[in-house]
Design a protein around this motif. Structure first.
Motif, PDB file in Angstrom:
ATOM      1  N   VAL A   1      -7.483   9.093 -21.876  1.00 44.08           N
ATOM      2  CA  VAL A   1      -7.113   9.143 -20.249  1.00 44.08           C
ATOM      3  C   VAL A   1      -8.138   8.716 -20.152  1.00 44.08           C
ATOM      4  O   VAL A   1      -9.471   9.396 -19.777  1.00 44.08           O
ATOM      5  N   GLU A   2      -7.533   7.905 -18.911  1.00 39.89           N
ATOM      6  CA  GLU A   2      -9.044   7.192 -17.875  1.00 39.89           C
ATOM      7  C   GLU A   2      -8.874   6.906 -16.142  1.00 39.89           C
ATOM      8  O   GLU A   2      -7.628   6.457 -17.015  1.00 39.89           O
ATOM      9  N   ARG A   3      -9.658   6.952 -15.936  1.00 45.64           N
ATOM     10  CA  ARG A   3      -9.249   6.822 -14.432  1.00 45.64           C
ATOM     11  C   ARG A   3      -9.948   6.335 -13.987  1.00 45.64           C
ATOM     12  O   ARG A   3     -10.752   5.501 -14.383  1.00 45.64           O
ATOM     13  N   LEU A   4      -8.438   4.975 -13.411  1.00 46.55           N
ATOM     14  CA  LEU A   4      -8.942   3.355 -12.445  1.00 46.55           C
ATOM     15  C   LEU A   4      -9.234   3.385 -11.654  1.00 46.55           C
ATOM     16  O   LEU A   4      -9.482   2.397 -11.135  1.00 46.55           O
ATOM     17  N   GLY A   5      -8.836   4.175 -10.381  1.00 50.42           N
ATOM     18  CA  GLY A   5      -9.244   4.276  -9.162  1.00 50.42           C
ATOM     19  C   GLY A   5      -7.622   3.816  -9.188  1.00 50.42           C
ATOM     20  O   GLY A   5      -6.702   4.465  -9.356  1.00 50.42           O
ATOM     21  N   ALA A   6      -7.458   3.843  -7.309  1.00 49.70           N
ATOM     22  CA  ALA A   6      -6.141   4.123  -6.705  1.00 49.70           C
ATOM     23  C   ALA A   6      -5.657   2.641  -6.713  1.00 49.70           C
ATOM     24  O   ALA A   6      -6.564   2.229  -5.413  1.00 49.70           O
ATOM     25  N   MET A   7      -4.352   2.029  -5.949  1.00 49.82           N
ATOM     26  CA  MET A   7      -3.692   1.088  -5.447  1.00 49.82           C
ATOM     27  C   MET A   7      -3.152   1.237  -4.174  1.00 49.82           C
ATOM     28  O   MET A   7      -2.676   2.439  -4.006  1.00 49.82           O
ATOM     29  N   ARG A   8      -4.020   0.990  -2.999  1.00 51.49           N
ATOM     30  CA  ARG A   8      -3.720   1.583  -1.870  1.00 51.49           C
ATOM     31  C   ARG A   8      -2.730   0.194  -1.172  1.00 51.49           C
ATOM     32  O   ARG A   8      -2.499  -0.775  -1.744  1.00 51.49           O
ATOM     33  N   TYR A   9      -1.403   1.065  -1.151  1.00 52.10           N
ATOM     34  CA  TYR A   9      -0.052   0.454  -0.499  1.00 52.10           C
ATOM     35  C   TYR A   9       0.072   0.398   1.408  1.00 52.10           C
ATOM     36  O   TYR A   9      -0.164   1.733   1.559  1.00 52.10           O
ATOM     37  N   LEU A  10       0.561  -0.749   1.560  1.00 52.39           N
ATOM     38  CA  LEU A  10       0.344  -0.785   3.039  1.00 52.39           C
ATOM     39  C   LEU A  10       2.177  -0.836   3.436  1.00 52.39           C
ATOM     40  O   LEU A  10       2.439  -1.889   2.830  1.00 52.39           O
ATOM     41  N   ALA A  11       2.033  -0.100   4.817  1.00 54.84           N
ATOM     42  CA  ALA A  11       4.051  -0.657   5.130  1.00 54.84           C
ATOM     43  C   ALA A  11       3.921  -2.254   5.873  1.00 54.84           C
ATOM     44  O   ALA A  11       3.277  -1.955   7.360  1.00 54.84           O
ATOM     45  N   VAL A  12       4.294  -2.856   5.280  1.00 56.18           N
ATOM     46  CA  VAL A  12       4.372  -4.213   6.207  1.00 56.18           C
ATOM     47  C   VAL A  12       5.964  -4.284   6.229  1.00 56.18           C
ATOM     48  O   VAL A  12       6.720  -4.550   5.300  1.00 56.18           O
ATOM     49  N   ALA A  13       6.383  -5.430   7.351  1.00 52.55           N
ATOM     50  CA  ALA A  13       7.352  -6.119   7.228  1.00 52.55           C
ATOM     51  C   ALA A  13       7.404  -7.695   8.529  1.00 52.55           C
ATOM     52  O   ALA A  13       6.334  -7.749   8.329  1.00 52.55           O
ATOM     53  N   ALA A  14       8.177  -8.899   7.530  1.00 50.54           N
ATOM     54  CA  ALA A  14       7.602  -9.716   9.312  1.00 50.54           C
ATOM     55  C   ALA A  14       7.740  -9.682  10.362  1.00 50.54           C
ATOM     56  O   ALA A  14       8.999  -8.261  10.865  1.00 50.54           O
ATOM     57  N   PRO A  15       7.488 -10.218  11.251  1.00 50.28           N
ATOM     58  CA  PRO A  15       7.361  -9.918  12.416  1.00 50.28           C
ATOM     59  C   PRO A  15       8.873  -9.800  13.222  1.00 50.28           C
ATOM     60  O   PRO A  15       8.899  -8.548  14.083  1.00 50.28           O
ATOM     61  N   ARG A  16       9.739 -10.679  12.465  1.00 47.81           N
ATOM     62  CA  ARG A  16      11.137 -10.374  13.915  1.00 47.81           C
ATOM     63  C   ARG A  16      11.641  -8.841  13.363  1.00 47.81           C
ATOM     64  O   ARG A  16      12.669  -8.684  14.190  1.00 47.81           O
TER      65      ARG A  16
ATOM     66  N   SER B   1     -13.584  -3.553  -9.441  1.00 45.93           N
ATOM     67  CA  SER B   1     -13.275  -4.281  -8.223  1.00 45.93           C
ATOM     68  C   SER B   1     -12.202  -4.250  -7.381  1.00 45.93           C
ATOM     69  O   SER B   1     -11.951  -5.122  -5.619  1.00 45.93           O
ATOM     70  N   ALA B   2     -10.899  -4.166  -8.029  1.00 51.41           N
ATOM     71  CA  ALA B   2      -9.610  -4.118  -7.188  1.00 51.41           C
ATOM     72  C   ALA B   2      -8.936  -3.337  -6.813  1.00 51.41           C
ATOM     73  O   ALA B   2      -8.306  -3.053  -5.794  1.00 51.41           O
ATOM     74  N   LEU B   3      -8.962  -1.820  -7.901  1.00 55.87           N
ATOM     75  CA  LEU B   3      -8.825  -0.833  -6.642  1.00 55.87           C
ATOM     76  C   LEU B   3     -10.146   0.513  -5.891  1.00 55.87           C
ATOM     77  O   LEU B   3     -10.784  -0.242  -6.188  1.00 55.87           O
ATOM     78  N   ARG B   4     -10.028   1.324  -5.426  1.00 53.39           N
ATOM     79  CA  ARG B   4     -10.421   2.010  -4.891  1.00 53.39           C
ATOM     80  C   ARG B   4     -10.528   2.695  -5.337  1.00 53.39           C
ATOM     81  O   ARG B   4      -9.789   4.276  -6.841  1.00 53.39           O
TER      82      ARG B   4
END
Lengths: 297, 297
Positions: free
Chosen positions: A159-174, A294-297
């Protein structure tokens, strides 16, 4: 043990292709030849190896042999290439089976594949699964590596650690205007429609628990496709957790707004792969680590 | 027959949620209450209805009841809304389960959902499957409608033609230059790497047969995600059949080139749905037809 390598390859083809007929087509032999080889292998091992379902599956006894078959194929391919020289190796392709969580497959993972040096003549057999469930395919021998949230090594894997994928809570403006007029309040999260990929996807619920410190059960849509999920959020079907890179683009373009600025969910991802001294597996591991950096944290 | 509607709802929740525990959470009762209701229902019917697997599945006997449960829930919801008036109906949400082929889910289908009038308070439980395999979920009662390539009506269902999704064969310019210097020759198609979604996806092979009039077996990658598939084509992993709308954008932007100009594959798609006089199902059918008219041929 002296297993017949033709029988082993045939067994792997039946499980990988899903049927005796498809395996026969791939191997350019008749179905009855496939059937005879499987029976012979099952007699030698003394166990039923293939469940004759649709698609065919390896039995528990078969799983160990499935992994062995994949490892032998990989090592054989590399030995032949070394013996014959790189030019002759072009005709034979090795199947490289990897399971990848849906969001990695939709964002950073594919670029890693195209970074493999061209002397590796491989075909990729990718599988998609939820990041908390990918290790099962490693365990049963169907894949040689996984991008997964599971950091406990599967037996025989590194097993090797790759980094963390960060997620943000988003929604359509409406949707945000209608359901979150006063920001990320618990009452708003309890009533606003939410989207998840499927039943296995618990990301949204985890985020809810963390932000509201309550166990909420809002109206829930299932949109089982990484791209469909993002589109459904943009269209205003519900709010959802979107990978940071996509979310920031959508916010900048005005397609989405962030629901709880300053809050996010980080999902650490790992690269689990067979413990095997294989040039292809080593090169793939290097390419995946580079792309992840380059893609993960 | 006098089936208990609480037992029926509980049975549907077990199959839809995948376990007794998850059903208990959804219904806000204990697991043992769920277990007792299922046992009672199985005694009344005289058949085992739920296979206690992970996830739980309806047995063949259970499939008929699963569809019944979905239909009763839909009709009950609509009768209650009619009786109480539209304002009171907001609190109760009906689960609308639909299976959609991967490319429709990634392109035109989601827009249809957002066109449903807001008085329908539903949660969508979408499933994704290959267009040639979607009818199975209709048959076993798990979904009430399908976007599918199968035009033979499933028992108890109505079929309406939606139009054809057109696919073009495209590749990254680099791959096209390397493998197709003389255009779409059979020898080129025999050697160039090709991408398919998975084993069920035979689109590329069908196109190959039609264009080359030969049964070719080129190097084949599997990338099991509609979006990942398009990305893999753009990255030059192999060539593939991409929905016309996306392909034309990619060609215009110089990301891809067409391999066989003037050739395409049209896949007729159909909307199969329960034969049921339901306002929600009728509205959904209308919205799907409208969205399909502008996206399909």
């Amino acid at each position: 043990m002296g297993l017949d390598s033709v029988q082993l390859t045939t067994f792997a083809a039946v499980v990988n292709e899903g049927s005796f007929e498809a395996a026969a087509r791939t191997l350019h032999v008749t179905s009855s030849a496939v059937s005879q080889r499987i029976k012979a292998l099952e007699q030698v091992v003394g166990q039923v190896l293939v469940r004759r379902t649709k698609p065919c599956e390896a039995t528990e006894a078969g799983q160990a042999l499935l992994r062995l078959a994949g490892q032998v194929a990989l090592l054989e391919h590399e030995a032949l290439r070394a013996a014959r020289g790189p030019l002759a190796g072009g005709a034979v392709r090795t199947r490289v089976a990897v399971v990848v969580n849906a969001d990695s497959l939709a964002t950073w993972f594919l670029a890693a594949l195209t970074e493999l040096p061209p002397e590796f003549t491989v075909t990729f057999d990718l599988r998609e699964d939820d990041q908390d469930h990918t290790a099962e395919l490693l365990r049963d021998g169907s894949v040689m590596a996984a991008v997964t949230a599971q950091n406990v090594p599967v037996q025989g894997c590194r097993v090797e650690r790759l980094g963390a994928m960060r997620y943000l809570a988003v929604a359509a403006p409406r949707l945000a205007t209608r359901h979150f007029p006063d920001g990320p309040a618990s009452a708003a999260f309890a009533a606003a429609p939410m989207i998840a990929l499927n039943r296995k996807d618990t990301l949204q619920h985890r985020f809810l628990n963390r932000v509201t410190r309550r166990r909420l059960d809002p109206p829930l849509h299932h949109v089982p496709s990484a791209w469909g999920f993002v589109e459904a959020v943009r269209l205003g079907l519900g709010w959802g957790l979107v990978p940071e890179q996509i979310a920031l683009d959508d916010i900048a373009a005005g397609r989405c707004v962030e629901l709880a600025p300053g809050r996010h969910l980080d999902v650490p991802l790992y690269w689990q792969h067979w413990r095997l001294d294989s040039a292809i597996l080593n090169a793939l591991t290097g390419a995946v680590q580079t792309a992840a950096r380059s893609a993960l944290r």
